[in-house]
Design an enzyme around this catalytic site. Structure first.
Site, short mmCIF file in Angstrom:
data_model
loop_
_atom_site.label_atom_id
_atom_site.label_comp_id
_atom_site.label_asym_id
_atom_site.label_seq_id
_atom_site.Cartn_x
_atom_site.Cartn_y
_atom_site.Cartn_z
N ARG A 1 65.52 31.49 84.32
CA ARG A 1 66.88 31.90 83.89
C ARG A 1 66.86 33.23 83.14
O ARG A 1 67.86 33.95 83.12
CB ARG A 1 67.48 30.78 83.01
N ILE B 1 77.21 33.52 82.23
CA ILE B 1 76.30 32.69 83.05
C ILE B 1 76.54 31.26 82.59
O ILE B 1 76.65 30.99 81.40
CB ILE B 1 74.83 33.12 82.87
N SER B 2 76.65 30.32 83.56
CA SER B 2 77.01 28.94 83.21
C SER B 2 75.91 28.26 82.39
O SER B 2 74.73 28.63 82.46
CB SER B 2 77.24 28.12 84.47
N GLN B 3 76.33 27.23 81.68
CA GLN B 3 75.40 26.39 80.90
C GLN B 3 74.48 25.63 81.88
O GLN B 3 74.96 25.07 82.87
CB GLN B 3 76.26 25.40 80.11
N PRO B 4 73.17 25.58 81.63
CA PRO B 4 72.25 24.91 82.55
C PRO B 4 72.65 23.47 82.90
O PRO B 4 72.55 23.06 84.07
CB PRO B 4 70.91 24.95 81.80
#
Ligand code: SAH
Length: 217
Positions: free
Chosen positions: A33, A59-62
């Site tokens: 990431r 960027i989205s949360q994992p």
């Protein structure tokens, strides 16, 4: 800071939060990431949180990426459409789990940056374009899975039309500056079965391409 430990901790957190499919966990583990976040935020790359990537986007949360990947029920043969390439991270995770990912982004510079990341990681099964993702990618339809990674009032009808039989569309549905509901639409012939999966928070799906001034922010 110790990156391998940070990553291992994140994978453990995902497992504890209900991501039980080893294929998904392996995909999350195999995508670095830190490549997809701005350099000054690399130390936070394995925190389970969304991070700014410029142009007013994130960027989205994992955990959300993992949940969406799991809910799409992909296999080696699946063809997937993503709306909102952003950093490219979600597409890179999906690309480990299916045959090909088509991804649409309205901000030209974000698409270019994501393409650089895919090249750096030798990922060859993601095809991107600049466009309005709400219109889908008719030339490549139908898709087994469609992942909308920006909030919309309702799943865009053009995207529902481009779902394959038994295909699954995921979209954060709700007002732009509020908590949205991650909705799953599964196609049965001309009908769709609708489920509500989780509360999420995404930046808004916006109409048309980004203007120069906007994309320079
Ligand atoms: N999937 C991304 C996160 C996306 S943030 C990741 O993993 O990093 C949402 C993205 O959707 C932003 O980059 C935004 O520019 C893009 N977007 C918003 N509206 C869009 C539209 N109509 N068509 C395509 N992209 C759109």
């Amino acid at each position: 800071m110790n990156r391998p430990d940070d990553k291992a901790r994140l994978i453990l957190q995902l497992r504890q939060a209900g991501i039980t499919d080893d294929k998904i966990l392996n995909a999350m583990e195999s995508v670095p990431r830190e490549i997809f976040v701005p350099e000054h935020l690399r130390a936070s790359a394995y925190a389970d949180s969304a991070l700014p990537i410029g142009h007013g986007q994130t960027i989205s949360q994992p955990l959300i990426v993992a949940h969406m990947a799991q809910a799409l029920e992909l296999n080696d043969g699946s063809k997937v459409l993503e709306v909102g390439t952003g950093s490219g991270y979600h597409a890179a995770v999906l690309a480990r789990l299916c045959r090909r990912v088509y991804s649409i982004e309205r901000v030209r510079e974000l698409r270019q940056q994501a393409e650089r990341c895919f090249r750096q990681l030798d990922i060859h099964n993601i095809i991107t374009k600049v466009g309005d993702g709400a219109l889908g990618w008719a030339e490549q339809a139908p898709f087994d899975g469609i992942s909308v990674t920006a909030a919309c009032e309702e799943p865009p009808p053009a995207l529902l039309d481009q779902l394959a039989p038994d295909g699954v569309l995921l979209a954060p549905v709700g007002a732009p500056d509020a908590v949205q509901m991650l909705v799953r639409m599964r196609r049965h012939g001309d009908n769709f079965e609708r489920d509500e999966l989780a509360h999420v928070r995404f930046v808004p799906l916006r109409a048309g391409l980004a203007r120069e001034a906007e994309s320079l922010r």
